[in-house]
Scaffold this active site. Structure first.
Site, mmCIF file in Angstrom:
data_model
loop_
_atom_site.group_PDB
_atom_site.id
_atom_site.type_symbol
_atom_site.label_atom_id
_atom_site.label_comp_id
_atom_site.label_asym_id
_atom_site.label_seq_id
_atom_site.Cartn_x
_atom_site.Cartn_y
_atom_site.Cartn_z
ATOM 1 N N ASP A 14 0.902 -1.093 -0.029
ATOM 2 C CA ASP A 14 0.151 -0.035 0.053
ATOM 3 C C ASP A 14 0.840 1.343 0.031
ATOM 4 O O ASP A 14 0.390 2.245 0.825
ATOM 5 C CB ASP A 14 -0.981 -0.111 1.271
ATOM 6 C CG ASP A 14 -1.798 -1.122 1.410
ATOM 7 O OD1 ASP A 14 -2.193 -1.698 0.259
ATOM 8 O OD2 ASP A 14 -2.069 -1.478 2.284
ATOM 9 N N GLY A 41 -4.115 -3.983 -4.506
ATOM 10 C CA GLY A 41 -5.252 -3.017 -4.848
ATOM 11 C C GLY A 41 -4.622 -1.659 -5.207
ATOM 12 O O GLY A 41 -3.816 -1.185 -4.390
ATOM 13 N N GLN A 226 2.377 -5.811 -3.226
ATOM 14 C CA GLN A 226 2.684 -6.057 -1.824
ATOM 15 C C GLN A 226 4.013 -5.330 -1.498
ATOM 16 O O GLN A 226 4.262 -4.307 -2.146
ATOM 17 C CB GLN A 226 2.758 -7.250 -1.060
ATOM 18 C CG GLN A 226 1.503 -7.988 -1.101
ATOM 19 C CD GLN A 226 0.910 -8.761 -2.483
ATOM 20 O OE1 GLN A 226 1.816 -9.359 -3.036
ATOM 21 N NE2 GLN A 226 -0.183 -8.656 -3.028
#
Ligand code: IMP
Length: 434
Positions: A14, A41, A226
């Site tokens: 993130d 994401g 990641q």
């Protein structure tokens, strides 16, 4: 300048890699994802429209790029289908011909998600995304996985029998170990028939294609997911993901050598976040942490979970730089800290009363869980206007420059990019890498 660029997360994921990949994709022809799955994401904006990509490399918004999902990735075909449809609906051109998938990529099926969710209800849970990532990689290593090529042509019927046996095996675990309902093997096989039809046109590219392009001098971005601290071996085990997030995995996960020369760009936030369980020495569980979460909208793009927030940890970052061979840094969300009164960074750990050797990053999660951070305080910096693109690094506030210089000195690699907001124009590129 290099022919290739490897982009990885330098923290616990993130870090804003999607935005950095998007930035460099304007100068690359191929963006190739080498590990992870839809546990990732990346939030991207097409005009006013917000899109979250989980599988398709973040270079897809540049219409000239080819986006390759390599054999090191685990692919949930339902997610890929939805993502391609959403991009097409948002008028991103030629999605059907620009997304390419390796025939060797392993698939995430219903039983992987069911096992992931069931295992997470037990006492050994680690806070996974419950997307079936771990169980799919387990089946790959156990040599019982289902690859894209296993669904193609004549292979399908043979694979269908393997899927049936896998559903039976997983059902035994689901009912006897976890008391969960069983899955229907026929329904899974029928779904796979549909996946076979959907996936077939995407399987036009193999590792040979990528090797050939590399030889020709095509500019390629190797896209990681990641972050290094979630690497299966070198992260905070067992609170890690089930793949290797280190840059070297780029060669294995794509079946293609790393470009030479190459730069390894480690992306980090100006502070730190983590989702899921596991040690996080600089975590702020007070209102400072709540503020970072609010200012930075720190909620998971995949699961919506609130992210744990804390100060930048330079001991962990230096470990990530060293173990990953990171050559340059990209710092994101530096604008968020403008809202803080002052900014702290962790420069050492104390363990059971004494300061640890400055080069030590505890490899045992229980030890890392017990350390206390030693902080150095910096003044924060003023917010900047909306457009910075190509603006000189020297025009950044002096207090921010001092913060960045301290990071560079500490981890001994230069900052190449600073992102000061979500827009494409809110980036200062200090060193051109591709
Ligand atoms: P899994 O990858 O779903 O098995 O989850 C394992 C751990 O990695 C959990 O702590 C997740 O929250 C974390 N994780 C997996 N993918 C990401 C990501 O893209 N960003 C941040 N954390 C992630």
């Amino acid at each position: 300048m290099t022919q290739g660029l490897i982009i990885v997360g330098a923290q616990w994921g993130d870090e804003g890699k999607g935005k950095i990949v998007d930035l460099y994709s304007q100068r690359a022809q191929i963006v190739a994802r080498f590990q992870g799955g839809n546990n990732a994401g990346h939030t991207l904006y097409v005009g006013d429209q917000k899109l979250i990509l989980h599988l398709i490399p973040s270079g897809i918004l540049h219409p000239h790029t080819l986006c390759y999902i390599g054999p090191g990735v685990v692919c949930d075909p339902e997610v890929l289908e939805k993502e391609m449809a959403a991009l097409t609906a948002s008028s991103v051109p030629n999605i059907a011909t620009r997304v390419r998938l390796s025939p060797l990529t392993h698939l995430i099926l219903d039983y992987h998600r069911a096992v992931d969710a069931a295992r997470e209800q037990g006492s050994d849970s680690i806070g996974t995304t419950k997307r079936g990532i771990g169980p799919a990689y387990e089946d790959r290593v156990g040599r019982r996985g289902v690859r894209v090529c296993d669904l193609m042509g004549d292979q399908f019927e043979k694979t269908a029998e393997r899927i049936r046996r896998q559903v039976q095996e997983k059902n035994a675990l689901l009912t006897h170990v976890w008391g969960k309902p069983v899955l229907d093997a026929d329904a899974q096989i029928e779904k796979c028939r549909h996946f076979a039809r959907f996936l077939e046109p995407l399987v036009s590219a193999s590792t040979f294609w990528l090797q050939h392009e590399l030889k020709k001098g095509t500019r390629i971005i190797y896209e990681g997911a990641q972050g290094i601290l979630l690497d299966l071996d070198f992260g905070t085990y067992p609170f890690v993901t089930s793949s290797h997030t280190l840059p070297g995995q780029g060669a294995i996960g794509l079946g293609c050598p790393l470009p030479q020369p190459t730069a390894v760009l480690g992306v980090l936030k100006a502070y730190a976040t983590r989702v899921g369980d596991g040690p996080f020495p600089t975590e702020l569980t007070n209102s400072d942490g709540d503020n970072l979460r609010k200012w930075g909208s720190e909620f998971g793009a995949t699961t919506g979970r609130p992210r744990r927030c804390g100060w930048l940890d330079l001991v962990a970052l230096r470990y990530a730089v060293r173990v990953g061979g990171i050559t340059h840094l990209a710092i994101t969300k530096a604008d968020i800290l403008s809202q803080a009164q002052e900014v702290q960074v962790c420069t050492a750990y104390r363990y059971r009363g004494s300061e640890m050797n400055e080069n030590d990053f505890p490899l045992c999660s229980d030890t890392l869980d017990e350390v206390d951070p030693v902080y150095r305080t910096f003044p924060s910096w003023p917010a900047l206007g909306a457009s910075l693109s190509d603006g000189p690094f020297q025009s950044l506030p002096h207090t921010l420059q001092a913060y960045l210089a301290f990071i560079e000195d500490f981890v001994e690699v230069p900052v190449a990019v600073v992102s000061m907001g979500p827009g494409r124009a809110q980036v200062v590129e200090r060193i051109r890498l591709l």
